[in-house]
Design a protein around this motif. Sequence first.
Motif, mmCIF file in Angstrom:
data_model
loop_
_atom_site.group_PDB
_atom_site.id
_atom_site.type_symbol
_atom_site.label_atom_id
_atom_site.label_comp_id
_atom_site.label_asym_id
_atom_site.label_seq_id
_atom_site.Cartn_x
_atom_site.Cartn_y
_atom_site.Cartn_z
ATOM 1 N N LEU A 210 0.827 -1.205 0.000
ATOM 2 C CA LEU A 210 0.000 0.000 0.000
ATOM 3 C C LEU A 210 0.864 1.259 0.000
ATOM 4 C CD1 LEU A 210 -2.733 -1.121 2.552
ATOM 5 C CD2 LEU A 210 -3.103 -0.605 0.126
ATOM 6 N N ASP B 279 -10.235 -1.954 -1.658
ATOM 7 C CA ASP B 279 -11.598 -1.426 -1.660
ATOM 8 C C ASP B 279 -12.274 -1.969 -0.404
ATOM 9 O OD1 ASP B 279 -14.215 -0.716 -1.995
ATOM 10 O OD2 ASP B 279 -14.381 -1.474 -4.042
ATOM 11 N N GLU C 207 -4.240 -1.393 -4.117
ATOM 12 C CA GLU C 207 -5.234 -0.590 -3.418
ATOM 13 C C GLU C 207 -6.243 -1.556 -2.820
ATOM 14 O OE1 GLU C 207 -7.117 2.094 -6.130
ATOM 15 O OE2 GLU C 207 -5.200 2.804 -6.914
ATOM 16 N N ASP D 45 2.203 1.963 -3.368
ATOM 17 C CA ASP D 45 1.154 2.087 -4.389
ATOM 18 C C ASP D 45 1.158 0.924 -5.370
ATOM 19 O OD1 ASP D 45 0.105 4.465 -3.371
ATOM 20 O OD2 ASP D 45 1.600 5.660 -4.445
ATOM 21 N N SER E 183 -2.022 -2.397 -8.891
ATOM 22 C CA SER E 183 -1.676 -1.146 -9.573
ATOM 23 C C SER E 183 -0.753 -1.452 -10.752
ATOM 24 C CB SER E 183 -0.988 -0.230 -8.576
ATOM 25 O OG SER E 183 -0.183 0.697 -9.204
#
Length: 152
Positions: free
Chosen positions: A99, A107, A105, A102, A116
């Motif tokens: 995280l 939800d 991600e 990046d 990503s």
Amino acid sequence: MKITDALYALKYNPFLCGQYISAFYSSLNGVEENLLLSKLVIPLSTHPIYKHSLARAMFGDTKRSNLWSIFNDKALLYDLQERIDSLSDLTDKSIQYCLINDWVEIDPETLSVISSESFKSTKACKPSYNLGRLFSQFSPSEIYSFFGATPK
């Protein structure tokens, strides 16, 4: 610190295992609530026997690996629940590392991890990448049932 502790910390660290998590989610498709599968990634991708089978898995028109062909001898997974439990904290730290970078991600409404485009997989991640391909199209409950394990 004992030498065995140092070797364990070197092999099982969130910086290395974060790549396994990211590679897994980059290849996983069609699975809802896939965050629940994160606890299986490191125990299976680093398993002394199955990591080699996972790295050699084939996905093509003529040959296609599946859960039953890769994990055909479940006796070798006798300690899977113990591995899941002992590597749970490492999995959590690895997800945090992903995280921060990046690479993924989360939800929170669907309990899904989304990969990503910024993550670049390495050869060391091939077992976890192929594990994601194997798990695609199965629900977390079907996968945990297959392995006889329970998520915690």
